[in-house]
Structure formats: C-alpha cells, structure tokens
Design a protein around this motif. Structure first.
Motif, PDB file in Angstrom:
ATOM      1  N   MET A 157      -6.697   6.469  -7.471  1.00 50.73           N
ATOM      2  CA  MET A 157      -5.284   6.614  -7.827  1.00 50.73           C
ATOM      3  C   MET A 157      -4.948   5.999  -9.189  1.00 50.73           C
ATOM      4  N   GLY A 158      -5.968   5.486  -9.878  1.00 49.77           N
ATOM      5  CA  GLY A 158      -5.736   4.892 -11.192  1.00 49.77           C
ATOM      6  C   GLY A 158      -4.918   3.621 -11.131  1.00 49.77           C
ATOM      7  N   VAL A 159      -5.079   2.869 -10.076  1.00 47.52           N
ATOM      8  CA  VAL A 159      -4.324   1.629  -9.891  1.00 47.52           C
ATOM      9  C   VAL A 159      -5.128   0.466 -10.467  1.00 47.52           C
ATOM     10  N   ARG A 160      -4.489  -0.301 -11.300  1.00 50.70           N
ATOM     11  CA  ARG A 160      -5.119  -1.476 -11.917  1.00 50.70           C
ATOM     12  C   ARG A 160      -5.120  -2.624 -10.909  1.00 50.70           C
ATOM     13  N   PHE A 161      -6.246  -3.331 -10.800  1.00 51.41           N
ATOM     14  CA  PHE A 161      -6.361  -4.451  -9.876  1.00 51.41           C
ATOM     15  C   PHE A 161      -6.759  -5.703 -10.645  1.00 51.41           C
ATOM     16  N   ILE A 162      -6.019  -6.782 -10.408  1.00 55.99           N
ATOM     17  CA  ILE A 162      -6.268  -8.046 -11.110  1.00 55.99           C
ATOM     18  C   ILE A 162      -6.400  -9.153 -10.077  1.00 55.99           C
ATOM     19  N   GLY A 190       3.494   5.753  -5.732  1.00 54.59           N
ATOM     20  CA  GLY A 190       3.537   5.646  -7.182  1.00 54.59           C
ATOM     21  C   GLY A 190       4.514   4.597  -7.700  1.00 54.59           C
ATOM     22  N   LYS A 191       5.198   3.919  -6.810  1.00 52.02           N
ATOM     23  CA  LYS A 191       6.136   2.890  -7.246  1.00 52.02           C
ATOM     24  C   LYS A 191       5.404   1.728  -7.913  1.00 52.02           C
ATOM     25  N   ILE A 192       4.208   1.443  -7.425  1.00 54.42           N
ATOM     26  CA  ILE A 192       3.364   0.375  -7.968  1.00 54.42           C
ATOM     27  C   ILE A 192       2.047   0.981  -8.430  1.00 54.42           C
ATOM     28  N   ASN A 193       1.592   0.623  -9.643  1.00 57.00           N
ATOM     29  CA  ASN A 193       0.287   1.101 -10.108  1.00 57.00           C
ATOM     30  C   ASN A 193      -0.582  -0.027 -10.646  1.00 57.00           C
ATOM     31  N   CYS A 194      -0.178  -1.274 -10.336  1.00 56.90           N
ATOM     32  CA  CYS A 194      -0.992  -2.436 -10.698  1.00 56.90           C
ATOM     33  C   CYS A 194      -0.778  -3.511  -9.641  1.00 56.90           C
ATOM     34  N   VAL A 195      -1.877  -4.045  -9.102  1.00 56.94           N
ATOM     35  CA  VAL A 195      -1.816  -5.076  -8.062  1.00 56.94           C
ATOM     36  C   VAL A 195      -2.472  -6.334  -8.588  1.00 56.94           C
ATOM     37  N   ILE A 196      -1.785  -7.475  -8.388  1.00 60.26           N
ATOM     38  CA  ILE A 196      -2.343  -8.746  -8.836  1.00 60.26           C
ATOM     39  C   ILE A 196      -2.314  -9.750  -7.692  1.00 60.26           C
ATOM     40  N   VAL A 197      -3.401 -10.534  -7.563  1.00 61.52           N
ATOM     41  CA  VAL A 197      -3.493 -11.577  -6.545  1.00 61.52           C
ATOM     42  C   VAL A 197      -4.079 -12.834  -7.173  1.00 61.52           C
ATOM     43  N   LYS A 198      -3.833 -13.968  -6.523  1.00 59.11           N
ATOM     44  CA  LYS A 198      -4.385 -15.236  -7.018  1.00 59.11           C
ATOM     45  C   LYS A 198      -5.906 -15.215  -6.926  1.00 59.11           C
ATOM     46  N   ASP A 199      -6.440 -14.771  -5.772  1.00 61.34           N
ATOM     47  CA  ASP A 199      -7.890 -14.638  -5.607  1.00 61.34           C
ATOM     48  C   ASP A 199      -8.149 -13.567  -4.556  1.00 61.34           C
ATOM     49  N   LEU A 222       0.830  -1.203   0.000  1.00 62.35           N
ATOM     50  CA  LEU A 222       0.000   0.000   0.000  1.00 62.35           C
ATOM     51  C   LEU A 222       0.871   1.262   0.000  1.00 62.35           C
ATOM     52  N   SER A 223       1.989   1.209   0.737  1.00 62.53           N
ATOM     53  CA  SER A 223       2.900   2.348   0.759  1.00 62.53           C
ATOM     54  C   SER A 223       3.480   2.614  -0.626  1.00 62.53           C
ATOM     55  N   ASP A 224       3.844   1.537  -1.325  1.00 59.33           N
ATOM     56  CA  ASP A 224       4.404   1.685  -2.673  1.00 59.33           C
ATOM     57  C   ASP A 224       3.341   2.164  -3.662  1.00 59.33           C
ATOM     58  N   VAL A 225       2.084   1.776  -3.426  1.00 58.82           N
ATOM     59  CA  VAL A 225       0.988   2.271  -4.263  1.00 58.82           C
ATOM     60  C   VAL A 225       0.827   3.768  -4.049  1.00 58.82           C
ATOM     61  N   MET A 226       0.847   4.197  -2.794  1.00 53.76           N
ATOM     62  CA  MET A 226       0.672   5.620  -2.489  1.00 53.76           C
ATOM     63  C   MET A 226       1.813   6.472  -3.054  1.00 53.76           C
TER      64      MET A 226
END
Length: 562
Positions: free
Chosen positions: A128-133, A97-106, A91-95
C-alpha cells in the motif's frame, strides 16, 4: 537564411522536485505489565507520556515531511493480541488512505507477535506504499528501504515474540503453583464470597449473597427449574450477582457479567461451582495461547482442586445431589415452573429412552415411550402407564425398601453386639482368586508373544494386535481386583447400623406420599415395561448388596457334617 535571433543565448533548466508530505499515524501501546512497573517506579520508559514525547519530538523536528498527525493509544493491552481497539482503528485508517505513514517508539510497541509484525511491515505496508518508522531500531522504510529488510527487524520481532512466550510460561507456572497450594487467583471472588481484606488469595463468606446461593440450591432440589428460579429472584427484587456487587462496592468484571437481571445461565453457573463446598476448583478455563487470546473450557480431570481451603456455603451431599439432577432431563413447559413428580426418572425398559408425560382427555395424566411417540411407531411400543398407578407402585416399592432398611439396621445392631463377628466372604475370596488366576494367565501369554513373533509363528501385526488386547484385559482385570479388594477390606471392617445407606431410608419410616425431593434422594431410575409393570433402581444398591452379604455371613449356621 538561417535564423539567428536567439543564437548564442543559452537556456538553463533545473529539475523540479515534489516534496512528499505524509499523513502520520503515531501508535502508542502500554501493556499492563509496563503500567505496573511504572506505578512501582521500576521503569517508566514505556509510559504513554514517554512514548508520546518521543514521537512528538520526531514530528516536531520533521514537520516539513508531514501534513498531519493522528495519535492512536492502546493503554493496558498486550502486544501479542492484534485485537486492540486503536490498533485496529490505525489499520482501518491505513486501508482507507487516511494514514500513509506509521511511527512507533520500538517494534515491540507495534506487535510482539512475530508473524503479525512481519506480515504488516513486509507485506501490507509495502503493497500500500505505507511508510513505517521505528525509532529505537532506526527503521524507516522510505528514507532507508534496506532498513526494513535488515536482519535486525526479524530478529527483534522474534525476540519480542520469544519474550512474550517466556513471560506467559512463567506466569502460568506461578499461577499453577498458587492453585496447587490452595490460593485463590481469580480476579474477582465468586458470588457468595469476597476476598479477605488482608489476603487476596483467601475467600471469606459474604453473608447476604451466601443466603441467595443456599436459596438457589434449595429451590432446585425442590423441583424448581433453573428458569423458574431466575424468575422468582427477579420477581422478588433480588439483584443479580453483578448488580449486587455494584451496589455493595465490590469489584466486578465488566466482561459479559453486567446483566442486572437473573437468567437460567447464571443459575446453572452457581449450581455447578464446586467452590461453594469449601473446595477450590480452579483452572476450569484457559486462554488457548499467548498469541491466541480465546478462552476455552478445560476438562474436569485437568482442573486443579484443593479441598477445605475456605468455609463452605453448600455441603457435599447437597452439591452432589444437584450435580446428579443436572444430568437428568428435567425440562419444563415454557410456562411451567415446577418439574413434575417423575421428571427425569422414567426409562423405557426396551429402548432405554425417556418415558414422557402426557395429558389425555379429562386431564388424565399418563406416561409413554418417547421413541414410540416422537420417532417411530415401529421402533418401539407404547409402554403406557397411568400416573396414579405409577405413583402407587413406586410408593409401595419405596415403603418396602424402607422396611428392609429398618430390618437390616436391627439385625446389624444384634450382630455387632455378639462376641464374635464374621467378616470373610467365600464369594469374595473365590472371585478374587479367580481374577488373580486370569491375570496370571494373561501375563504368561503376553510374555510368550514376543518369542512367538521372533520364531515366525505369528506376524508382527498379529503380535501388536494381541499385545494390545492383552494389555486391555490386564487393565480391566486390575480394576476389577482393586474393587473386589476394597470390598473385602470394607467387609473386614464390619458394618454399622448407622450406615449412610440405611439411614437414607430409615428416616422415611412413616412415608405415605411421594415427593420429587424424596425421589431425588432415594431413586436412581424407574423402568417401565410394555405390560405396565415397573422396576425401581434404588440408590445405594451396591451398598445394600454388601450389607446383605455381611448379614448372611453372620446369621448363616455352618453345615454340620453327617
């Protein structure tokens, strides 16, 4: 003349597209339950390796979409708690801007808390325009924005949340069952004990540590302060509980118990642990809920206590004495190690506050009311008494009580050898009869209240108030009757010359000096009056009253009719 140089020449334009490349954060979580299943060979679908393979395979097949990948792993953490180290780093890296896409198995890997998952996916990530998968649910907020809003997402989150609730409920029920059956369920054995090698729910004594526990109780009863006990143990090289367990290779918690030195808090914890009496007292703290993982203390009346589950280190009498002492104000000066003789025993006869110790000129020790000394000279008077006079007066009072106990023991021995013993107290019988009449009268009043309300003689509010008052009186009278009947039963059973109240005093027949241990054993408190007089409230006062009555019943001759 019109220009014709480029006439007939067509220019074609094709739109230019910028392919967005994402900075991917692959989040992996494995709970303790998942880990246990994997070790038992029941299910390894959620293992770290399995999740890493699935997420890595997705990244490999879509490399053109990503410019980087960072992995975040929380191994052995529940999804109901957002306070996970790598999750918070994600979450810190998302805030930042280091990460802008998060992916999880489920979705359950991301969070099992419905409100947390919904807030992050629907609000923060969107803002924040973060892609979630989420692979299992085919959720991709960039390629298919509607997938995030699909009913499957909130339903899955709710199901994950409900799963945690049901699991937590079942675990609590199992733990409660084990507690009530006298099984120890703590992760680590209390200092002084170890878990039985063949039964982890059974405690057995650790001889070396048990001796230190006994020493701590003994020092405290002798008047050594908790701080002084800790200093003594540290000065004599006794390792703290956690240090001792580490030396012995015994499992030890790493959360807040890794201090190699003894402290007053550790001493207090040992002195207040009922487990040392051989009784299991569990459920003394609990996690607030499956969502809020804060630990809170549980009131004593809600503890689960089972007697005689293991061998004791401290006997009941010693433990009870210590608990009584802990309720007293026995603080010492910063450099003091031993409590003073009357520490925690003196009360002002007028304001009820503590009488405190002072040292005057020529090192003369005296005592005075703490209200007068520290609060207001108008709120109370000094109630001063010199130490030597107080000590002599208390010693005399103790000697008199000892003499009385010896006399009572001799009289009871003679009474009990007589062919016929009396055990009926006129006082008790009259008291019981009186209280029963009061209870019957209140019961009649309570029964007539309802009709008075219906007949309009009293208002509804009056009815409620009077009914509540009668119920309070009923409870109070019922308690009094229960005590009186218990006293009558005890009297009917007779009194032995070895009664604990008598033994407590008769063993001090040759007393010629006071000690703090003796005061702890025999005295409840001492009141100091303004004129310098004192009154001593001894322990076993109620028992002595019943013993006195038993003697009077059996030594008083019936009146002869004239």
């Amino acid at each position: 003349m019109a220009r014709t140089k480029n006439r007939g020449l067509q220019q074609s334009f094709s739109p230019s597209y910028t392919v967005r490349r994402w900075r991917l954060g692959a989040y992996i979580r494995l709970s303790k339950e998942d880990l246990k299943k994997a070790r038992e060979g029941k299910d390894d679908s959620n293992s770290v390796k399995n999740q890493r393979d699935l997420l890595g395979d997705f990244y490999f097949n879509h490399q053109d979409e990503f410019e980087s990948i960072t992995e975040y792993v929380d191994d052995g953490h529940t999804g109901t708690d957002a306070n996970r180290e790598d999750f918070q780093q994600l979450l810190s890296d998302v805030m930042s801007g280091k990460i802008n896409c998060v992916i999880v198995k489920d979705l359950s890997r991301f969070a099992r808390n419905y409100s947390d998952a919904g807030s992050l996916i629907d609000n923060l990530f969107v803002q924040m325009g973060v892609r979630f998968i989420s692979l299992a649910e085919n959720v991709d907020s960039y390629r298919d924005p509607d997938s995030v809003s699909s009913i499957i997402v909130p339903i899955t989150n709710v199901m994950n949340d409900q799963y945690c609730y049901q699991t937590s409920k079942k675990i609590r029920q199992v733990f409660d069952y084990k507690r009530r059956n006298g099984q120890y369920i703590g992760a680590f054995a209390p200092y002084g004990y170890v878990k039985h090698p063949k039964d982890k729910h059974q405690l057995i004594i650790d001889p070396d540590a048990a001796e230190i526990v006994k020493l701590i109780f003994s020092l405290f009863l002798k008047g050594t302060s908790k701080r002084a006990i800790a200093l003594y143990l540290n000065e004599h090289g006794v390792p703290s509980p956690s240090a001792y367990k580490l030396q012995k290779g015994i499992p030890v918690s790493t959360r807040g118990y890794d201090d190699p030195m003894w402290g007053a808090h550790m001493i207090h914890s040992i002195l207040t642990t009922p487990t040392y009496t051989g009784d299991l007292a569990q459920g003394r703290s609990r996690v607030k809920s499956y969502k809020v993982h804060e630990v809170e203390s549980v009131p004593r009346e809600e503890w689960v206590e089972v007697a005689g589950t293991h061998e004791s280190i401290i006997d009941y009498e010693t433990f009870d004495k210590v608990q009584a002492l802990l309720q007293r104000d026995t603080r010492t000066s910063p450099k003091g190690r031993e409590v003073h003789l009357f520490s925690g025993f003196l009360k002002c006869a007028d304001c009820g506050r503590a009488i405190t110790r002072s040292v005057g000129s020529n090192n003369n020790v005296y005592y005075a009311c703490s209200t007068y000394k520290n609060r207001s000279r108008t709120a109370c008077t000094m109630h001063s008494i010199k130490h030597n006079r107080l000590e002599a007066a208390v010693l005399f009072a103790v000697q008199q009580q000892v003499h009385l106990a010896v006399s009572y023991s001799e009289m009871i021995a003679r009474i009990n050898t007589a062919p016929v013993k009396k055990s009926q107290s006129i006082r008790l019988e009259e008291l019981i009869a009186s209280k029963e009449r009061e209870l019957a009268k209140i019961s009649r009043y309570k029964q007539s209240l309802y009709q008075d309300w219906k007949d309009g003689e009293i208002t509804q509010q009056d009815y409620r108030d009077m009914k509540a008052d009668y119920e309070r009186q009923t409870i109070a009278l019922t308690d009094v009757l229960a005590r009186l009947n218990a006293e009558r039963t005890e009297l009917a059973n007779g009194v032995k010359s070895e009664h604990p109240a008598l033994v407590a005093f008769t063993k001090h027949q040759n007393i010629d000096q006071l000690s703090w241990e003796l005061l702890v054993e025999l005295i409840d408190h001492i009141k100091v009056y303004e004129n310098g007089n004192i009154s001593v409230r001894f322990k076993f006062a109620d028992e002595f009253r019943r013993i006195t009555e038993y003697i009077e019943i059996n030594t008083t001759k019936p009146a002869v009719a004239g």
